[in-house]
Design an enzyme around this catalytic site. Structure first.
Site, PDB file in Angstrom:
ATOM      1  CD  GLU A 140      -2.879   0.702   2.507  1.00 16.08           C
ATOM      2  OE1 GLU A 140      -2.797  -0.326   3.196  1.00 16.08           O
ATOM      3  OE2 GLU A 140      -3.602   1.661   2.777  1.00 16.08           O
ATOM      4  NE  ARG A 174       3.097  -8.979  10.147  1.00 16.37           N
ATOM      5  CZ  ARG A 174       3.059  -7.853   9.430  1.00 16.37           C
ATOM      6  NH1 ARG A 174       3.995  -6.947   9.534  1.00 16.37           N
ATOM      7  NH2 ARG A 174       2.054  -7.598   8.634  1.00 16.37           N
ATOM      8  CE  LYS A 202       3.200   0.430   5.266  1.00 12.65           C
ATOM      9  NZ  LYS A 202       2.112   0.059   4.387  1.00 12.65           N
TER      10      LYS A 202
HETATM   11  P1  ATP Z   1      -0.118  -1.821   6.783  1.00  9.65           P
HETATM   12  O1  ATP Z   1      -1.030  -2.887   6.232  1.00  9.65           O
HETATM   13  O2  ATP Z   1      -0.138  -1.649   8.240  1.00  9.65           O
HETATM   14  O3  ATP Z   1      -0.194  -0.541   6.045  1.00  9.65           O
HETATM   15  P2  ATP Z   1       1.968  -3.583   5.870  1.00  9.65           P
HETATM   16  O4  ATP Z   1       3.243  -3.774   6.620  1.00  9.65           O
HETATM   17  O5  ATP Z   1       1.038  -4.715   5.725  1.00  9.65           O
HETATM   18  O6  ATP Z   1       1.348  -2.332   6.550  1.00  9.65           O
HETATM   19  P3  ATP Z   1       1.883  -3.308   3.033  1.00  9.65           P
HETATM   20  O7  ATP Z   1       2.322  -2.155   2.237  1.00  9.65           O
HETATM   21  O8  ATP Z   1       0.455  -3.687   2.964  1.00  9.65           O
HETATM   22  O9  ATP Z   1       2.335  -2.989   4.485  1.00  9.65           O
HETATM   23  O10 ATP Z   1       2.792  -4.570   2.741  1.00  9.65           O
HETATM   24  C1  ATP Z   1       3.116  -5.039   1.461  1.00  9.65           C
HETATM   25  C2  ATP Z   1       3.462  -6.493   1.532  1.00  9.65           C
HETATM   26  O11 ATP Z   1       4.567  -6.700   2.406  1.00  9.65           O
HETATM   27  C3  ATP Z   1       2.314  -7.310   2.053  1.00  9.65           C
HETATM   28  O12 ATP Z   1       2.106  -8.409   1.193  1.00  9.65           O
HETATM   29  C4  ATP Z   1       2.745  -7.746   3.411  1.00  9.65           C
HETATM   30  O13 ATP Z   1       2.286  -9.026   3.696  1.00  9.65           O
HETATM   31  C5  ATP Z   1       4.269  -7.722   3.322  1.00  9.65           C
HETATM   32  N1  ATP Z   1       4.865  -7.412   4.623  1.00  9.65           N
HETATM   33  C6  ATP Z   1       4.669  -6.318   5.366  1.00  9.65           C
HETATM   34  N2  ATP Z   1       5.340  -6.385   6.531  1.00  9.65           N
HETATM   35  C7  ATP Z   1       5.993  -7.578   6.518  1.00  9.65           C
HETATM   36  C8  ATP Z   1       6.868  -8.248   7.441  1.00  9.65           C
HETATM   37  N3  ATP Z   1       7.196  -7.708   8.629  1.00  9.65           N
HETATM   38  N4  ATP Z   1       7.356  -9.454   7.077  1.00  9.65           N
HETATM   39  C9  ATP Z   1       7.038  -9.988   5.898  1.00  9.65           C
HETATM   40  N5  ATP Z   1       6.227  -9.432   4.995  1.00  9.65           N
HETATM   41  C10 ATP Z   1       5.701  -8.230   5.294  1.00  9.65           C
HETATM   42 MG    MG Z   2      -0.993  -4.344   4.547  1.00 12.38          MG
END
Ligand code: ATP
Ligand code: MG
Length: 589
Positions: free
Chosen positions: A60, A295, A305
């Site tokens: 995102e 994760r 974030k």
């Molecule tokens: P949010 O949903 O709180 O905005 P997010 O960390 O999920 O934050 P995204 O931009 O949605 O951020 O993440 C993009 C991709 O990265 C998603 O497919 C998510 O599963 C993966 N991702 C995010 N954080 C992690 C992590 N700590 N370890 C592994 N994969 C991650």
């Molecule tokens: Mg997300």
């Protein structure tokens, strides 16, 4: 350190097993690809998909990528690379708030920096989920017409109460049994801006008594008057993430949709959306399947974030690319390398069980990669003067230092020696402690790549700090000459000629947090910030370092790995950041 370690083949994992099984069975063999994302009709007019699998990385654009994202990037792009597929770079920008072009640009930059691209089979697979709004809307109307969705006018509070709990079933909304025609009329009114924000939502009609709360008629569209970075003011209704995501995957013909474990409970709804739309002829089988992995949780950092934004906005760090931050932009400036991240993600593997990874593992990976690649240089970080009494004033000579001890093919460089040198303060002791083999009055050491010297005395300033050390050199003992071994010494110290040194700013970075789990045990995570996470010093470096290019990495002998800062360095005046020390100083603490 063995070289096998840096060239390791990724270990197999449950996702690889699933893909290999699918390839063996030919699950995705007969798929067609319409050349771009689209519905069933679009793809059925296309040709057989040249990609054996399709994965996607779907951030995102509401923040900067961090080290956790690197795990997902290496996983998704890595699987596509290894199994003859494509990984789509997709911006999941269905939420109109908080999304900005600045984030889009930096995400693209970072994924490319890690070594991945999205050009394959003559197409650029860079997609924006907001481009699918028209289809998502059409799919919602189709669900309404088929009796699978309804417009609910309960208040948010009523909806919450009527959802039930883990132990009690929910209650049907009084609006649940409206006719399809009425739902369609109301949904179109929602789209046309006839109703205020929050006054009604479109919900999937599934089962208010389902043991999985996510299946108790989840919302799929809400009214939200907000300007979207891509579609502007075209829409005042926006799809919910859990409805949008499976559709995005299906339009892009994703085969394996990999996400983190917290979406496991959403999988039944993911499948529900796709199956209903396939029944209605809008999507074609085989449908994408969702798989969840654990994760990355890393000690000594925060990866949320919200917290990263807070650290930047409240100026606990200097911007998104502060070398202490766990953002990829920060890691890059710190001197962490894509190869190091690749080794790290291979080493930690992919599993279905949540766990914590010690920050030391990441640092070890960076050390290992840099040890193999970084050229050696000499730097005196806490300088005091060493005067060679019996070396002629004005004379200078070349000493030869290997660029890499294990790689003779990288050759040597010349370091000039003269009467006055800089040495490390800690390489001299007025009164040596037991086992100290470096300089002290009467003792002999080797000046690395130069001569053996014997300490004859020292000066102190008014505060009692040593300012200058004096010594005599033994002219027959130069390294690389036949007399080099004639005198045996136990100490070997590094030095830089005062007349030739490049005086530079060096930043000694350390971990941003002093606690492994910032903010646990009722502490505020900000109270766990390490007050010594940066120390800026003026160091004396060997002259060749003056020519270092931004992002060039070096091992400063006996100190650690350093990188020429990519932002603050100018031509002929690089500034250096400490990437990581040679050894781990945190294990002992
Ligand atoms: P949010 O949903 O709180 O905005 P997010 O960390 O999920 O934050 P995204 O931009 O949605 O951020 O993440 C993009 C991709 O990265 C998603 O497919 C998510 O599963 C993966 N991702 C995010 N954080 C992690 C992590 N700590 N370890 C592994 N994969 C991650
Ligand atoms: Mg997300």
């Amino acid at each position: 350190m063995s070289s096998e370690k840096t060239t390791n083949v990724p270990a197999t994992n449950f996702i690889r097993n699933i893909i290999e099984h699918d390839l063996e069975k030919g699950t995705y063999q007969n798929r067609r690809w319409g050349g771009s994302p689209g519905d069933a009709a679009h793809h059925s007019n296309g040709s057989p998909d040249p990609a054996k699998i399709r994965t996607r990385f779907p951030p995102e654009p509401n923040g900067y990528l961090h080290i956790g994202h690197a795990k997902s990037i290496f996983l998704n792009f890595g699987l596509a690379r290894d199994y003859d597929g494509v990984c789509h770079m997709r911006f999941d920008d269905t939420n109109p708030e908080k999304e900005e072009q600045e984030y889009v640009d930096s995400i693209i930059d970072m994924v490319q920096w890690l070594g991945f691209g999205w050009e394959k089979y003559g197409t650029t697979h860079l997609y924006f989920a907001s481009d699918y709004f028209d289809f998502m809307y059409r799919a919602a109307e189709a669900l309404i017409e088929a009796g699978h969705a309804y417009v609910d006018e309960q208040s948010a509070e009523e909806m919450r109460i009527n959802r039930g709990t883990l132990t009690e079933p929910g209650k049907d909304s009084p609006y649940r049994n409206r006719s399809a025609a009425e739902n369609l009329r109301l949904f179109r009114e929602m789209r046309d801006g006839k109703h205020p924000d929050g006054s009604m939502v479109l919900r999937a009609k599934i089962d208010m008594a389902s043991p999985n709360i996510n299946l108790r008629d989840p919302a799929i569209y809400r009214i939200r008057r907000a300007t979207h970075h891509n579609t502007g003011d075209k829409w005042c209704i926006y799809p919910m993430y859990t409805y949008a995501h499976p559709i995005e995957d299906a339009l892009e013909q994703i085969t394996h949709s990999i996400c983190t474990l917290e979406f496991e409970d959403q999988r039944p709804f993911y499948d529900w959306v796709l199956l209903r739309l396939a029944e209605l002829g809008l999507l074609a089988h085989p449908l994408p399947r969702q798989y969840e992995f654990a994760r990355l949780n890393l000690t000594y950092v925060v990866l949320s974030k919200r917290k990263l934004i807070e650290l930047v906005e409240n100026k606990h760090v200097n911007g998104w690319d502060d070398p202490r931050l766990p953002t990829l932009a920060g890691a890059r400036r710190r001197g962490y390398t894509p190869e190091g991240f690749r080794l790290f993600t291979d080493r930690i593997g992919v599993s279905k069980a949540d766990s914590w990874i010690d920050y030391t593992i990441l640092e070890d990976c960076m050390r290992e990669v840099l040890n193999a690649s970084a050229q050696r240089r000499i730097a005196v970080l806490d300088p005091i003067r060493l005067v060679i009494n019996n070396y002629p004033e004005g004379q200078e000579e070349d000493c030869h230092a290997p660029n890499h001890p294990q790689k003779p093919e990288l050759g040597h460089r010349v370091v000039p020696l003269s009467k006055e040198l800089w040495i490390e303060r800690e390489d001299f002791m007025e009164e040596p402690v037991k086992g100290y083999f470096r300089l002290y009055p009467g003792n002999m050491v080797r000046l690395r790549y130069g001569y053996v010297v014997k300490c004859t005395g020292f000066d102190k300033d008014a505060n009692g700090n040593v300012t200058t050390v004096y010594c005599d050199y033994l002219p027959d003992t130069k390294s690389g000459t036949s007399g080099a071994d004639s005198v045996k010494v136990k100490g070997n110290i590094h030095w830089v000629s005062v007349a030739h040194a490049y005086t530079a700013e060096v930043r000694l970075y350390d971990r941003l947090f002093k606690e492994a789990h910032p903010g646990t045990d009722d502490r505020d995570y900000l109270d766990d910030l390490n007050p010594d996470s940066i120390k800026v010093i003026t160091a004396q470096l060997e002259p060749s370092l003056k020519e270092a290019k931004p992002e060039e990495t070096f091992q400063f002998e006996r100190h650690g790995y350093f990188v020429a800062d990519r932002i603050d360095s100018t031509v002929g005046k690089p500034v250096f950041n400490r990437t990581v020390t040679l050894r781990d100083a945190w294990q002992k603490k």
